[in-house]
Design an enzyme around this catalytic site. Structure first.
Site, PDB file in Angstrom:
ATOM      1  N   ASP A  83       0.693  -1.181  -0.083  1.00 47.19           N
ATOM      2  CA  ASP A  83       0.060   0.178  -0.013  1.00 47.19           C
ATOM      3  C   ASP A  83       0.611   1.118  -0.064  1.00 47.19           C
ATOM      4  O   ASP A  83       1.744   1.303   0.895  1.00 47.19           O
ATOM      5  CB  ASP A  83      -0.849   0.014   1.304  1.00 47.19           C
ATOM      6  CG  ASP A  83      -1.982   1.191   1.190  1.00 47.19           C
ATOM      7  OD1 ASP A  83      -2.382   1.525   0.039  1.00 47.19           O
ATOM      8  OD2 ASP A  83      -2.401   1.413   2.215  1.00 47.19           O
ATOM      9  N   HIS A  84       0.673   1.982  -0.773  1.00 46.19           N
ATOM     10  CA  HIS A  84       1.286   3.549  -0.914  1.00 46.19           C
ATOM     11  C   HIS A  84       2.841   3.250  -0.860  1.00 46.19           C
ATOM     12  O   HIS A  84       3.544   3.813  -0.113  1.00 46.19           O
ATOM     13  CB  HIS A  84       0.742   4.267   0.442  1.00 46.19           C
ATOM     14  CG  HIS A  84      -0.508   4.928   0.268  1.00 46.19           C
ATOM     15  ND1 HIS A  84      -1.006   5.930  -0.767  1.00 46.19           N
ATOM     16  CD2 HIS A  84      -1.706   4.598   0.717  1.00 46.19           C
ATOM     17  CE1 HIS A  84      -2.217   6.206  -0.581  1.00 46.19           C
ATOM     18  NE2 HIS A  84      -2.719   5.252   0.584  1.00 46.19           N
ATOM     19  N   GLU A 142      -2.430   5.957  -8.627  1.00 45.02           N
ATOM     20  CA  GLU A 142      -2.973   6.928  -8.070  1.00 45.02           C
ATOM     21  C   GLU A 142      -3.115   8.272  -8.730  1.00 45.02           C
ATOM     22  O   GLU A 142      -1.911   8.592  -9.121  1.00 45.02           O
ATOM     23  CB  GLU A 142      -2.820   7.220  -6.572  1.00 45.02           C
ATOM     24  CG  GLU A 142      -3.514   8.034  -5.925  1.00 45.02           C
ATOM     25  CD  GLU A 142      -3.565   8.168  -4.365  1.00 45.02           C
ATOM     26  OE1 GLU A 142      -3.773   9.337  -3.722  1.00 45.02           O
ATOM     27  OE2 GLU A 142      -3.476   7.113  -3.880  1.00 45.02           O
ATOM     28  N   GLY A 199      -7.483   8.046   7.813  1.00 41.22           N
ATOM     29  CA  GLY A 199      -7.673   8.201   9.226  1.00 41.22           C
ATOM     30  C   GLY A 199      -9.322   8.390   9.576  1.00 41.22           C
ATOM     31  O   GLY A 199     -10.115   8.075   8.669  1.00 41.22           O
ATOM     32  N   SER A 234     -11.598   4.659   2.642  1.00 38.30           N
ATOM     33  CA  SER A 234     -12.908   4.204   2.772  1.00 38.30           C
ATOM     34  C   SER A 234     -13.489   3.422   3.935  1.00 38.30           C
ATOM     35  O   SER A 234     -14.239   2.620   4.033  1.00 38.30           O
ATOM     36  CB  SER A 234     -13.328   3.392   1.296  1.00 38.30           C
ATOM     37  OG  SER A 234     -13.055   4.230   0.283  1.00 38.30           O
TER      38      SER A 234
END
Length: 359
Positions: A83-84, A142, A199, A234
């Site tokens: 992720d990221h 992204e 968050g 989400s």
């Protein structure tokens, strides 16, 4: 069952019209709870690790943990996703350690704080995609910057989050630019910006069309009907978990997440991957706090972890069922990464645009 690539899993999800939750993990207990939930409802699952999780648990531990889960639950197709990723090295090291999919987040520069130029994003995402596809791994890109349409700011999570005020143009992915981005990078999935954020503190009120732009998803899907869209940030931040935490000594201010019914609408518009982290943290933390308050003399960590895992399993089962993921695991025949690499090389997995949609 061998681990599955993101591309193969999302291709199946698109064919059958469902979404796949991507749950962030850091440890064995989270992994067990999530995969037990998947096994209970016959669902495939994406387990994803941030750079923070990889630093916390270690790549070798994460790899062996997920391989053990795949051995324990052979009927559950599991995708292990970075992720990221902030640069090429992060993505390539994940693949070397057994990740079947990586996200190259070129929307921000390497520091994961500074908004990047479009050309930078295209260039670095394209380079990662070429290298990953050569070995059969999938790539998520992204476009647009995750952040609040209310405040124009982004929240940081595990070191990822833009600093400073962001414009509406940055906070909402442009559909025409999305077409150009996908065709130039050849990424397998596209994370888009529509007002969601990292968050727990996403919205100061239940979101509506002014602060959660679901129409952006529809517009992108209209132009890229065969591209798998991803919703980051989400978590729904369930009220009952806020209440549990606060009733057990916590001090969470009232907040709102992304309603599950809005995610369901997104899935109908082409969203295939839905990132969830905060909800999982809240589920476990709420039970930690409850037990610590009810039994202040307890010191066996297992007594805290077992109810925490049950709460997380309940949460995950709900998402598998609501997203339509449940009932599909048994129908998926996992293709190995060597075969996926051959398909990429032959051009069989190149992105497509419906001619009248792109016009």
């Amino acid at each position: 069952m061998a681990l599955i690539t993101l591309r193969q899993l999302l291709d199946h999800a698109a064919e059958h019209g469902y979404g796949v939750p991507a749950f962030n993990i850091n440890n064995m207990e989270q992994g067990l709870a999530i995969v037990q939930a998947a096994a209970a409802v016959d669902a495939p699952v994406i387990l994803q690790a941030s750079r923070g999780a990889r630093s916390y648990a270690g790549d070798i531990m994460l790899r062996h943990m997920v391989q053990a889960l795949a051995e324990m639950y052979p009927a559950v197709p599991i995708c292990l996703h970075q992720d990221h990723g902030n640069n090429e090295a992060t993505c390539y090291s994940a693949i070397r350690h057994g990740f079947t999919s990586v996200m190259m987040d070129g929307s921000l520069e390497e520091d994961m704080k500074t908004p990047a130029s479009y050309d930078y994003n295209v260039d670095i995402t394209r380079r990662v995609t070429v290298a990953a596809h050569a070995v059969g791994a999938s790539v998520e890109g992204e476009l647009g910057i995750l952040g609040s349409l209310e405040t124009g700011e982004a929240a940081a999570e595990d070191g990822s989050g833009a600093e400073g005020k962001l414009s509406q143009d940055q906070l909402l992915t442009d559909p025409d630019q999305a077409v150009d981005f996908v065709m130039r990078t050849r990424c397998d999935a596209l994370a888009i910006a529509c007002g969601t954020s990292h968050g727990a503190y996403k919205f100061t009120r239940k979101p509506d069309g002014e602060i959660l732009a679901m129409g952006t998803i529809a517009a992108i899907h209209d132009k890229l009907p065969d591209t798998h869209l991803v919703m980051h940030g989400s978590s729904s931040v369930p009220q009952h978990l806020q209440d549990l935490i606060n009733a057990s000594g916590g001090e969470m201010p009232q907040t709102w997440g992304v309603p599950v019914e809005e995610i369901e609408k997104g899935i109908a518009m082409g969203v295939r991957k839905v990132n969830i982290d905060t909800d999982c943290r809240m589920a476990m933390t709420g039970q930690f706090r409850r037990l610590a308050q009810e039994k202040p003399d307890e010191f066996d960590p297992r007594k805290f972890l077992i109810p925490a895992m049950k709460e997380l399993e309940t949460l995950c089962r709900d998402r598998f069922e609501r997203f339509g993921t449940a009932g599909h695991a048994a129908a998926i025949k996992v293709v190995g990464m060597d075969e996926m690499a051959a398909r990429y090389a032959a051009g069989a997995l190149d992105p497509k645009i419906t001619a009248n949609k792109a016009a």
